[in-house]
Design an enzyme around this catalytic site. Structure first.
Site, PDB file in Angstrom:
ATOM      1  N   GLY A   1    -113.017  20.986  -9.360  1.00 25.72           N
ATOM      2  CA  GLY A   1    -113.357  20.336  -8.116  1.00 25.72           C
ATOM      3  C   GLY A   1    -112.067  20.342  -7.264  1.00 25.72           C
ATOM      4  O   GLY A   1    -110.974  20.516  -8.303  1.00 25.72           O
TER       5      GLY A   1
ATOM      6  N   ASP B   1    -116.775  20.506   0.543  1.00 21.43           N
ATOM      7  CA  ASP B   1    -116.791  20.578  -0.382  1.00 21.43           C
ATOM      8  C   ASP B   1    -115.728  19.862  -1.481  1.00 21.43           C
ATOM      9  O   ASP B   1    -114.935  20.212  -2.642  1.00 21.43           O
ATOM     10  CB  ASP B   1    -117.039  21.850  -1.555  1.00 21.43           C
ATOM     11  CG  ASP B   1    -117.784  21.789  -3.108  1.00 21.43           C
ATOM     12  OD1 ASP B   1    -118.985  20.558  -2.650  1.00 21.43           O
ATOM     13  OD2 ASP B   1    -117.797  22.212  -3.653  1.00 21.43           O
TER      14      ASP B   1
END
Length: 417
Positions: A326, A307
């Site tokens: 993130g 990810d």
């Protein structure tokens, strides 16, 4: 390019004759020509010897973000693919996290062309809806013909269940894979971390596990009605594992993934208010992490992904509530997984998943195209900022103790070694 790998320990459970055997591997013009106990190299062959050299089939990552086009300051496709290759990945699925988003066939063609001539292959996702606005379906069939491997409004929920129903029905005509991000935005509200003891202690707004599980339950109900192929990316709760396990028992065509960081970390790491730990979905509790690891081991969770989401410093060095979600993940995916799982399990997780995207899996045998990852699984080290190859430096793994380092890849008659 001719390369002779010397004394490489092969980690390939699919090939019982070679698995865990030490062999020399001769590669000529990108093809595995010979595998033997002791091979000699000709004058135009590069001999490669590395400490405790291990080799496996090339690794695959189903969730990678760069920045180009639109956010090149975060990451370009060229440097992103270089980073992926140095991190051991020969194939990556690229998220539609750019500006503009890829919602037409020409956008997919652009991304494919930008990835040509690199050691790591790029497989773009197109958005599910126009401009990823969740209103009208994008050009799904045209994007499929241009090279899109699935459809995803990146990190956005599909609010309208009828839209999901129509997408699943329509995509069945060409075996399209539909993504649905597992988070109900209304229940999430302004939450920024997992709702629990830690969020209460820190005074941060929480995201309850129900925000994920309610969305998944709805999506699975729709899938049971429509049929089709559904992928649920980056789940994070124990309840989600149970829901997906039940759906698979019913025979529904559903897969899911989990991010390495949701296996490695828990919400307890948030106590320093470090925005590098702000991700979506959020880090959950230790019990959630244990349930996710169990789900990986028993096959309920299909893929583990980095990810990987580069984010520039301007969006991270701000108050926690205002920071973008993130973290980088490519550089630490192997070291993180190899710290949690046994080596065979780790390599199995890193090499599986291509079939879901109709990508041909490589083979480690004579006559096959060389698609290999080279690594040392036994090195233990503390990950540092200096180890980051990405343009952005937003890694939550800085300071983490990891096990295993990657030397690079051989793929497409190219190398990152």
């Amino acid at each position: 390019m001719n390369i002779l790998l010397k004394s490489a320990k092969i980690v390939c459970p699919e090939n019982k004759e070679l698995h865990l055997k030490k062999r020399d591997i001769l590669i000529k013009k990108g093809i595995i020509e010979t595998i033997g106990a002791s091979l000699e190299a000709s004058s135009n062959t590069k001999i490669l010897e590395k400490e405790n050299l291990h080799v496996s089939l090339g690794w695959f990552d189903s969730s990678v973000s760069f920045g180009e086009p639109g956010f090149e300051e975060r990451e370009t496709i060229t440097n992103g693919l270089f980073t992926a290759g140095k991190s051991g990945f020969t194939d990556i699925v690229l998220n539609p996290s750019t500006y503009p988003v890829p919602d037409t066939s020409s956008d997919i063609v652009f991304l494919k062309e930008r990835g040509q001539g690199k050691a790591t292959n790029i497989y773009p996702l197109g958005t599910l809806t126009k401009n990823a606005e969740g209103i009208d379906l994008a050009e799904l069939f045209d994007m499929k013909n241009a090279g899109a491997v699935a459809y995803y409004d990146f990190k956005k929920q599909i609010s309208n269940p009828n839209l999901l129903k129509i997408a699943l029905l329509y995509a069945q005509n060409f075996e399209g894979l539909v993504y649905s991000f597992p988070q109900d935005g209304d229940i999430k509200g302004k939450g920024v971390v997992h709702e629990g003891e830690v969020s209460t202690k820190l005074g941060l707004k929480g995201i309850p596990a129900m925000a994920e599980e309610l969305q998944i339950a709805r999506d699975l109900f729709v899938l049971e009605y429509t049929g089709g192929k559904l992928h649920i990316p980056t789940i994070s709760t124990s309840g989600s594992v149970k829901l997906i396990a039940e759906a698979k028992k019913k025979g529904l065509d559903v897969t899911c993934s989990v991010a390495v960081h949701n296996l490695f970390f828990s919400d307890e790491t948030l106590e320093g208010f470090d925005t590098h730990y702000k991700v979506s979905p959020p880090l959950r509790t230790k019990s959630d992490s244990k349930a996710l690891i169990k789900g990986v081991k028993n096959g309920t969770i299909d893929f583990v992904t980095s990810d990987h989401i580069p984010m520039d410093i301007e969006h991270k060095r701000v108050e926690f509530d205002n920071a973008k979600s993130g973290s980088l993940g490519l550089e630490t995916a192997f070291g993180g997984l190899n710290t949690i799982f046994e080596l065979d399990e780790t390599i199995g997780l890193l090499t599986k998943g291509r079939e879901r995207y109709q990508i041909t899996s490589p083979k480690l045998e004579v006559g096959s195209k060389a698609c290999l990852t080279l690594f040392n699984p036994d090195i233990e080290y503390t990950f540092k900022v200096e180890d980051i190859l990405s343009t952005s430096k937003n890694s939550m793994f800085v300071g983490a103790n990891l096990k295993g380092k990657v030397y690079g890849i051989i793929n497409n008659d190219l190398s990152t070694l």
